[in-house]
Write a protein that holds these residues in place. Sequence first.
Motif, PDB file in Angstrom:
ATOM      1  N   GLU A 145       0.808  -1.228   0.000  1.00  0.00           N
ATOM      2  CA  GLU A 145       0.000   0.000   0.000  1.00  0.00           C
ATOM      3  C   GLU A 145       0.840   1.275   0.000  1.00  0.00           C
ATOM      4  N   ARG A 146       2.046   1.218   0.586  1.00  0.00           N
ATOM      5  CA  ARG A 146       2.886   2.437   0.618  1.00  0.00           C
ATOM      6  C   ARG A 146       4.311   2.051   0.272  1.00  0.00           C
ATOM      7  N   LEU A 147       4.540   1.887  -1.027  1.00  0.00           N
ATOM      8  CA  LEU A 147       5.841   1.416  -1.504  1.00  0.00           C
ATOM      9  C   LEU A 147       6.840   2.555  -1.550  1.00  0.00           C
ATOM     10  N   THR A 238       1.011   1.264   5.115  1.00  0.00           N
ATOM     11  CA  THR A 238       0.823   2.691   5.459  1.00  0.00           C
ATOM     12  C   THR A 238       0.796   2.818   6.981  1.00  0.00           C
ATOM     13  N   ASN A 239       0.940   4.062   7.451  1.00  0.00           N
ATOM     14  CA  ASN A 239       0.953   4.199   8.913  1.00  0.00           C
ATOM     15  C   ASN A 239      -0.415   3.877   9.532  1.00  0.00           C
ATOM     16  N   LYS A 240      -1.462   3.896   8.714  1.00  0.00           N
ATOM     17  CA  LYS A 240      -2.809   3.523   9.226  1.00  0.00           C
ATOM     18  C   LYS A 240      -2.831   2.061   9.666  1.00  0.00           C
ATOM     19  N   GLY A 262      13.537  -0.311  12.375  1.00  0.00           N
ATOM     20  CA  GLY A 262      14.842  -0.247  11.705  1.00  0.00           C
ATOM     21  C   GLY A 262      15.250   1.199  11.456  1.00  0.00           C
ATOM     22  N   THR A 263      14.294   2.001  11.007  1.00  0.00           N
ATOM     23  CA  THR A 263      14.571   3.426  10.790  1.00  0.00           C
ATOM     24  C   THR A 263      14.997   4.085  12.091  1.00  0.00           C
ATOM     25  N   ALA A 264      14.269   3.754  13.157  1.00  0.00           N
ATOM     26  CA  ALA A 264      14.583   4.347  14.458  1.00  0.00           C
ATOM     27  C   ALA A 264      16.018   4.010  14.842  1.00  0.00           C
ATOM     28  N   GLY A 291       7.315  16.144  10.554  1.00  0.00           N
ATOM     29  CA  GLY A 291       6.650  14.903  10.118  1.00  0.00           C
ATOM     30  C   GLY A 291       6.331  14.114  11.369  1.00  0.00           C
ATOM     31  N   ALA A 292       5.120  13.589  11.458  1.00  0.00           N
ATOM     32  CA  ALA A 292       4.690  12.916  12.690  1.00  0.00           C
ATOM     33  C   ALA A 292       4.048  11.584  12.356  1.00  0.00           C
ATOM     34  N   GLY A 293       4.668  10.856  11.426  1.00  0.00           N
ATOM     35  CA  GLY A 293       4.117   9.560  11.010  1.00  0.00           C
ATOM     36  C   GLY A 293       4.866   8.407  11.654  1.00  0.00           C
ATOM     37  N   SER A 294       4.861   7.253  10.962  1.00  0.00           N
ATOM     38  CA  SER A 294       5.415   6.053  11.598  1.00  0.00           C
ATOM     39  C   SER A 294       6.924   6.147  11.804  1.00  0.00           C
ATOM     40  N   ALA A 295       7.653   6.767  10.855  1.00  0.00           N
ATOM     41  CA  ALA A 295       9.104   6.881  11.048  1.00  0.00           C
ATOM     42  C   ALA A 295       9.393   7.781  12.257  1.00  0.00           C
ATOM     43  N   ALA A 296       8.679   8.909  12.341  1.00  0.00           N
ATOM     44  CA  ALA A 296       8.920   9.855  13.445  1.00  0.00           C
ATOM     45  C   ALA A 296       8.661   9.209  14.801  1.00  0.00           C
ATOM     46  N   SER A 399      13.749  12.071   4.659  1.00  0.00           N
ATOM     47  CA  SER A 399      12.728  11.637   3.688  1.00  0.00           C
ATOM     48  C   SER A 399      13.371  11.110   2.413  1.00  0.00           C
ATOM     49  N   ASN A 400      12.751  10.075   1.874  1.00  0.00           N
ATOM     50  CA  ASN A 400      13.173   9.428   0.625  1.00  0.00           C
ATOM     51  C   ASN A 400      12.073   9.585  -0.411  1.00  0.00           C
ATOM     52  N   PRO A 401      12.339   9.425  -1.693  1.00  0.00           N
ATOM     53  CA  PRO A 401      13.682   9.355  -2.275  1.00  0.00           C
ATOM     54  C   PRO A 401      14.362  10.739  -2.278  1.00  0.00           C
ATOM     55  N   GLN A 442      24.669   8.332   5.092  1.00  0.00           N
ATOM     56  CA  GLN A 442      23.308   7.958   4.729  1.00  0.00           C
ATOM     57  C   GLN A 442      22.768   6.998   5.783  1.00  0.00           C
ATOM     58  N   GLY A 443      21.678   7.394   6.425  1.00  0.00           N
ATOM     59  CA  GLY A 443      21.051   6.551   7.447  1.00  0.00           C
ATOM     60  C   GLY A 443      20.235   5.461   6.770  1.00  0.00           C
ATOM     61  N   ASN A 444      20.949   4.499   6.230  1.00  0.00           N
ATOM     62  CA  ASN A 444      20.301   3.447   5.453  1.00  0.00           C
ATOM     63  C   ASN A 444      19.950   2.279   6.391  1.00  0.00           C
ATOM     64  N   ASN A 445      18.681   1.856   6.358  1.00  0.00           N
ATOM     65  CA  ASN A 445      18.255   0.771   7.254  1.00  0.00           C
ATOM     66  C   ASN A 445      19.042  -0.518   7.047  1.00  0.00           C
ATOM     67  N   VAL A 446      19.723  -0.615   5.924  1.00  0.00           N
ATOM     68  CA  VAL A 446      20.460  -1.841   5.634  1.00  0.00           C
ATOM     69  C   VAL A 446      21.619  -2.035   6.626  1.00  0.00           C
TER      70      VAL A 446
HETATM   71  P1  NAI Z   1       4.093   8.805   7.057  1.00  0.00           P
HETATM   72  O1  NAI Z   1       3.169   9.025   5.926  1.00  0.00           O
HETATM   73  O2  NAI Z   1       3.716   7.881   8.167  1.00  0.00           O
HETATM   74  O3  NAI Z   1       4.427  10.225   7.741  1.00  0.00           O
HETATM   75  C1  NAI Z   1       4.623  11.444   7.065  1.00  0.00           C
HETATM   76  C2  NAI Z   1       4.363  12.556   8.061  1.00  0.00           C
HETATM   77  O4  NAI Z   1       4.709  13.802   7.462  1.00  0.00           O
HETATM   78  C3  NAI Z   1       2.889  12.666   8.492  1.00  0.00           C
HETATM   79  O5  NAI Z   1       2.828  12.849   9.883  1.00  0.00           O
HETATM   80  C4  NAI Z   1       2.424  13.929   7.782  1.00  0.00           C
HETATM   81  O6  NAI Z   1       1.435  14.610   8.534  1.00  0.00           O
HETATM   82  C5  NAI Z   1       3.699  14.739   7.761  1.00  0.00           C
HETATM   83  N1  NAI Z   1       3.656  15.800   6.776  1.00  0.00           N
HETATM   84  C6  NAI Z   1       3.212  15.736   5.494  1.00  0.00           C
HETATM   85  N2  NAI Z   1       3.263  16.961   4.921  1.00  0.00           N
HETATM   86  C7  NAI Z   1       3.733  17.802   5.881  1.00  0.00           C
HETATM   87  C8  NAI Z   1       4.001  19.198   5.899  1.00  0.00           C
HETATM   88  N3  NAI Z   1       3.766  19.972   4.830  1.00  0.00           N
HETATM   89  N4  NAI Z   1       4.489  19.740   7.017  1.00  0.00           N
HETATM   90  C9  NAI Z   1       4.723  18.971   8.098  1.00  0.00           C
HETATM   91  N5  NAI Z   1       4.487  17.644   8.138  1.00  0.00           N
HETATM   92  C10 NAI Z   1       4.005  17.069   7.032  1.00  0.00           C
HETATM   93  O7  NAI Z   1       5.475   8.352   6.427  1.00  0.00           O
HETATM   94  P2  NAI Z   1       6.710   7.664   7.168  1.00  0.00           P
HETATM   95  O8  NAI Z   1       6.654   6.195   7.027  1.00  0.00           O
HETATM   96  O9  NAI Z   1       6.827   8.243   8.537  1.00  0.00           O
HETATM   97  O10 NAI Z   1       7.924   8.163   6.254  1.00  0.00           O
HETATM   98  C11 NAI Z   1       8.257   9.541   6.142  1.00  0.00           C
HETATM   99  C12 NAI Z   1       9.475   9.708   5.267  1.00  0.00           C
HETATM  100  O11 NAI Z   1      10.584   9.106   5.889  1.00  0.00           O
HETATM  101  C13 NAI Z   1       9.348   9.063   3.879  1.00  0.00           C
HETATM  102  O12 NAI Z   1       9.899   9.897   2.908  1.00  0.00           O
HETATM  103  C14 NAI Z   1      10.183   7.833   3.996  1.00  0.00           C
HETATM  104  O13 NAI Z   1      10.742   7.463   2.743  1.00  0.00           O
HETATM  105  C15 NAI Z   1      11.256   8.304   4.956  1.00  0.00           C
HETATM  106  N6  NAI Z   1      11.893   7.184   5.614  1.00  0.00           N
HETATM  107  C16 NAI Z   1      13.250   7.107   5.539  1.00  0.00           C
HETATM  108  C17 NAI Z   1      13.920   6.039   6.051  1.00  0.00           C
HETATM  109  C18 NAI Z   1      15.420   6.017   5.955  1.00  0.00           C
HETATM  110  O14 NAI Z   1      15.987   6.726   5.216  1.00  0.00           O
HETATM  111  N7  NAI Z   1      16.108   5.204   6.710  1.00  0.00           N
HETATM  112  C19 NAI Z   1      13.196   4.907   6.625  1.00  0.00           C
HETATM  113  C20 NAI Z   1      11.751   5.100   6.733  1.00  0.00           C
HETATM  114  C21 NAI Z   1      11.144   6.211   6.221  1.00  0.00           C
END
Ligand code: NAI
Length: 548
Positions: A145-147, A238-240, A262-264, A291-296, A399-401, A442-446
Amino acid sequence: MTTPDAWRILHTARLNKGTAFTEAERERLGITGLLPDGVEGLDTQLLRMRAHLDAKPTALEKYIYLSELQDRNEHLFYSLLRSDLPAYMPLVYTPTVGEACQRFGHIMRRPKGLYISMRRKGRVAEILRNWPERDVRFIVVTDGERLLGLGDLGVCGMGIPVGKLALYTACAGVPPEACLPVVLDVGTNNESFLADPLYPGARHLRVAGDEYFDFVDEFVEAVQEVFPRACIQFEDFTNKTAIPLLERYRDRVCCFNDDIQGTASVAVAGLFGAARMMGSAMRDHRYLFFGAGSAAVGIADLICMQLMREGLPEGDARARCWFMNSKGLITSASPGLADYQQRYAHPFAGGSAATLIEAVRAVRPSVLIGVSTVAKAFNEEVIGEMASLNQRPVIFPYSNPTSRSECTAEEAIQWSGGRAIFASGSPFPPLHHQGRLFVPGQGNNVYIYPAVGLAVYATGARRVTDEMFLVAAEALAERVTEQDLDVGLIYPPMSGIVETSSFLAARVARLIVERGLATEPSAIDGVAHMEELIHRVQYDPHYPSMLG
Ligand code: NAI
């Protein structure tokens, strides 16, 4: 005489050696004449593979070639990856895997992994039994759902479990036969896929709500029944669904979510490195998440765990972390917050802070972490403010990419006058500022999940806990040398990922045993010699003899 079995060996990726079968093996197996006469070593075969790859004009073509090599000769595939992981990782995983998933229905050759669709509801255990391996230890599962940052790709998300598992083996040496990629096909809301005659998945809109969760329940229970020693890694939900699914299963079965945990871990490893650079502790800092989603929430929870280890009470630890979403700074007055956001909603006397610059001025963070997918949100004003508040502002656009990164390495370094401590989710090239070299990390989960996976594998862990990810982060930070820190690098070089993974795995494995979570007797009895055990169970991509 060539028997069907001998023919099968040549056409089974796990057994095939191609031109590397020795004269004696060819005679013994009855395959003499089915190969050209020359007997080649791995090195010669690798030369040929590299020449083939060089001739492919695009990254996607190289991805397809490597995918077919994996189907043809598994040892050769992993030997090739191991020969230059920094070069091949971007071809088998991000960023190329994103394009491969988008085009999956069009580039598909031989299927890999298991596809479990809603139509098989009630029969999931039976489908799992169709997999040929009996001792599956890792299942990476997605519902597509969230690739990455690419949205809903439905069943085409299979590229992600396949790629992640290849890195388990390539980077940490988890044996490939222990790994099973799975897609739960619950439909897709991707209209162009639904209209595409080459879309290979179920053609209906996504199933949601109780029906969805019941189906995932059936899957998780079926795994316990059919592969009771397997660890389930949830990926790209997805975070839902990601957060509730993790909450639902984490204390009941062996599982984790790499996007969250892993991200954490990799982010906290970066923070350990940053603290080392400044000669401070993590408790000395204030953290603002854009950003306040699952990664945060994953990163903030692990930071709090560390702050508590450093002596802060839980409430004080949480009070060090502030979140901002698209509506502004999250405070205790913010309406409609999700449960996981409530614990980071603090009283705020300053009214509201709707923009990032207002939030930075209000919270006065020393660490700014971007997990928003909003490109360029860390502008000159924001970074300038961070630099005026802090001698060494910590700037992590995760954030990626790359196109979604909150800022580039160059911007962070330039706008902070060369003082920023920087790491990002996407890679950025080294740069010079005022005659000094900066190498962005680069904070790569790998760096994390293959190592944690190897530890789980070696110990037969019953659960995966946040503490394991914290210990992995700590161990990763220890691998950073003074020379790395001198050029601003807070992660160890990717070229040493196999050694780094082994080091992390031994640490995590020891913790697993200490916490009473191990089931493997050799790990429990051999805890004092964990490095040896880790080495012993690791997959070796060299050909075994077929004469035994
Ligand atoms: P998510 O969809 O759960 O969270 C995104 C958050 O950003 C939501 O809380 C949303 O409200 C917020 N947001 C959106 N637009 C905004 C704005 N204009 N101002 C402030 N906040 C805003 O996504 P998730 O899973 O938390 O991932 C977020 C990013 O982190 C993605 O780009 C993902 O690729 C990246 N990520 C990077 C990793 C790494 O490099 N190791 C690992 C996991 C995620």
